[in-house]
Design an enzyme around this catalytic site. Structure first.
Site, PDB file in Angstrom:
ATOM      1  N   GLY A 232       5.456   1.168   3.564  1.00 22.80           N
ATOM      2  CA  GLY A 232       5.972   1.605   2.270  1.00 22.80           C
ATOM      3  C   GLY A 232       5.846   3.103   2.084  1.00 22.80           C
ATOM      4  O   GLY A 232       6.745   3.756   1.543  1.00 22.80           O
TER       5      GLY A 232
ATOM      6  N   ARG B 146       1.508 -15.894   6.068  1.00 18.95           N
ATOM      7  CA  ARG B 146       1.369 -15.098   4.852  1.00 18.95           C
ATOM      8  C   ARG B 146       1.691 -15.935   3.616  1.00 18.95           C
ATOM      9  O   ARG B 146       2.654 -16.705   3.617  1.00 18.95           O
ATOM     10  CB  ARG B 146       2.337 -13.917   4.964  1.00 18.95           C
TER      11      ARG B 146
ATOM     12  N   ARG C  90       3.225  -5.646  -5.504  1.00 23.09           N
ATOM     13  CA  ARG C  90       4.569  -5.380  -4.982  1.00 23.09           C
ATOM     14  C   ARG C  90       5.645  -5.609  -6.046  1.00 23.09           C
ATOM     15  O   ARG C  90       6.550  -4.788  -6.218  1.00 23.09           O
ATOM     16  CB  ARG C  90       4.830  -6.254  -3.758  1.00 23.09           C
TER      17      ARG C  90
ATOM     18  N   VAL D 212       0.855  -1.187   0.000  1.00 24.31           N
ATOM     19  CA  VAL D 212       0.000   0.000   0.000  1.00 24.31           C
ATOM     20  C   VAL D 212       0.890   1.236   0.000  1.00 24.31           C
ATOM     21  O   VAL D 212       1.733   1.400   0.883  1.00 24.31           O
ATOM     22  CB  VAL D 212      -0.931   0.026   1.229  1.00 24.31           C
TER      23      VAL D 212
ATOM     24  N   ASP E  21      13.054   1.129   6.765  1.00 25.96           N
ATOM     25  CA  ASP E  21      13.037   0.184   7.881  1.00 25.96           C
ATOM     26  C   ASP E  21      14.333   0.191   8.677  1.00 25.96           C
ATOM     27  O   ASP E  21      14.349  -0.274   9.822  1.00 25.96           O
ATOM     28  CB  ASP E  21      12.767  -1.234   7.372  1.00 25.96           C
TER      29      ASP E  21
END
Length: 514
Positions: free
Chosen positions: A371, A227, A146, A79, A358
């Site tokens: 992001g 995931r 992505r 996102v 990060d």
């Protein structure tokens, strides 16, 4: 054949000599050269966008170092909010690619048994009353693919002539104050210098050792995530899935759904191309004897384990249980959602090494802003360096890096706290009351103060005040935070203590966080 969550490709695919560059019709208007040499470590979105924005602002990006042996693509979604997408208006090729690949999706919020809470709806920034404000910037889709987004950045980096060197793991960062340089040493013993080194190499970056003397300790957020992502054609082999979503898929409609149960939630993305889900249970709901969550993208979890976690809460809708049960073995990752308390300092003593993305701040999926923050960092840093180095040259880099740090720290801290509010709501801690009183309250928070921010304009608005604060000690107040909020540092330990005492995170947010 197992569907891989992680895919490595040819390291030479995005080398500058293979891509057309220097075409003035398709490149941004570049600022005059600042004589600042920048070395970027890390070829993720933060590092790539930092390199691009530094190039646009007139800095010389020496190269990008990446520890992986080639570009690595994951198979799910990311996102990117309007505040980060604003910068793309300067990049015609990327704007065109975002427009071509944009994919809207309908959002639904459901109880874990399938009962509809809210929907169809969208992320807040795409509500009709706000979309007029986004004229001239790419459409802020509820998600980006992505892999496609990452490849777009790599292509643009190649077009401006910046080289990514793969297989370069940085083992040490250092300052050379006498020479007014920062530097790195790789695992192969290679030493590289630059006027400024940007550490964008994710958490546990070795730049921590230079800046803070040690890595910031990891703390459990109290959650982990199972995931996976796989082709939609495989999901359609499941009759329950096909019955529920088959018609929408055939019509080209994408869905983004949150299924909310006590102590856990499942985020589900369905498109004609692929399906992705992430089950996020609180640690107390994990299956005893199951795979421990580790920071590895190795897909080694059996779907049966995830089913057992689901069964810790009764009455999950059969379509979700069937989807999980029929996921291919060897395609699920169990990732811990670890937290690293935010440090105030992101620069080395000399200011010649600075962290971004990060490497500077951790995030968990519930923030839906990791992001976005990484790209905001890139835009902010490049713009600060533009102002600090335009007249002073490379001597101005340390001050520019420190002003970037000042402009970003408090905003990032607020976004991090918001992620716990989202996680709290999605895990059903107050779901019944929310449904009865106001279904809109279950909506994932993507607040106005976050998505209306323009990081580039903010630098030019605040730089003079920030300069005076750092050089002369005058008062300074950030205005990229929730209106009316009085900033105070916080820790994950404090959050857990309050939650154990029965408090809701949302109840102690002062100011307007909407």
């Amino acid at each position: 054949m197992v569907d891989k969550f992680l895919i490595e490709t040819d390291q030479n695919e995005f080398q500058p000599n293979l891509w057309k560059n220097g075409d003035s019709d398709r490149l941004p208007n570049r600022c005059p050269e600042t004589q600042l040499n920048v070395l970027v470590v890390g070829a993720g979105p933060s590092g790539l966008m930092t390199a691009l924005e530094c190039w646009r602002k007139g800095h010389n990006v020496v190269k990008i170092l990446e520890r992986s042996n080639s570009p690595v693509f994951t198979g799910d979604v990311i996102v990117i909010g309007p505040s980060a997408l604003r910068a793309f208006r300067h990049w015609p090729d990327m704007c065109a690619e975002l427009e071509k690949s944009k994919m809207d999706s309908i959002m639904y919020y459901r109880k874990h048994n399938g009962e509809l809470i809210l929907g169809p709806t969208s992320l807040g920034h795409n509500d009709p009353e706000y979309t007029a404000a986004w004229k001239g910037i790419p459409f802020a889709a509820p998600h980006q693919i992505r892999k496609d987004f990452y490849r777009m950045l790599l292509r643009q980096v190649a077009r401006v002539g910046i080289r990514v060197e793969y297989g370069q793991r940085v083992e040490k960062y250092f300052d050379d104050e006498a020479a007014m340089l920062g530097g790195v040493i790789t695992d192969q013993g290679t030493i590289m210098f630059a006027d400024l080194v940007v550490a964008a190499d994710a958490n546990r970056t070795r730049s921590d050792l230079l800046i803070a003397g040690a890595h910031t300790p990891s703390r459990s957020s109290g959650m982990s995530v199972y995931r996976t992502a796989f082709p939609t054609e495989r999901a359609l082999q499941d009759e329950a899935f096909r019955t529920r979503w088959g018609d929408a898929i055939e019509k080209g409609i994408s869905h983004h759904e949150f299924w909310m149960g006590p102590g856990m939630h499942l985020g589900l993305f369905i498109s004609p191309e692929f399906v992705a889900f992430g089950l996020t249970p609180r640690d107390s709901f994990l299956h005893e004897g199951g795979n421990e969550p580790i920071e590895s993208w190795e897909p080694d979890v059996d779907p049966e384990e995830v089913t057992k976690v689901l069964n810790r809460v009764p009455d999950w809708n059969p379509v979700i249980k069937s989807l999980v049960k029929n996921t291919q073995r060897g395609s699920i990752v169990h990732w811990p959602l670890l937290w690293r308390n935010l440090r105030r300092e992101w620069t080395s003593k000399s200011g010649r090494v600075v962290q971004a993305g990060d490497a500077a701040h951790s995030s968990i999926p519930a923030s839906i802003s990791g992001g976005t923050l990484a790209l905001e960092d890139a835009v902010t840093l490049a713009s600060c360096l533009h102002l600090s180095c335009s007249s002073a040259g490379s001597k101005g880099a340390p001050l520019g890096a420190r002003i970037y740090n000042l402009l970003r720290y408090q905003r990032v801290s607020c976004v991090q706290k918001m992620s716990f509010v989202n996680a709290e709501g999605l895990s059903g801690s107050s779901m019944e009351d929310a449904i009865k009183e106001n279904p809109e309250s279950v909506r994932v928070r993507f607040p106005r103060w976050l998505y209306r921010h323009d990081p580039e304009a903010y630098v030019y608005e605040k730089y003079g005040q920030a300069f005076a604060h750092l050089v002369e000690g005058t008062d300074f107040e950030n205005t990229n935070l929730p209106p009316g909020h009085t900033f105070e540092p916080w820790t994950i330990e404090q959050i857990h203590k309050d939650m154990m005492a029965g408090k809701r995170v949302a109840d102690f947010l002062d100011g307007d966080w909407s």
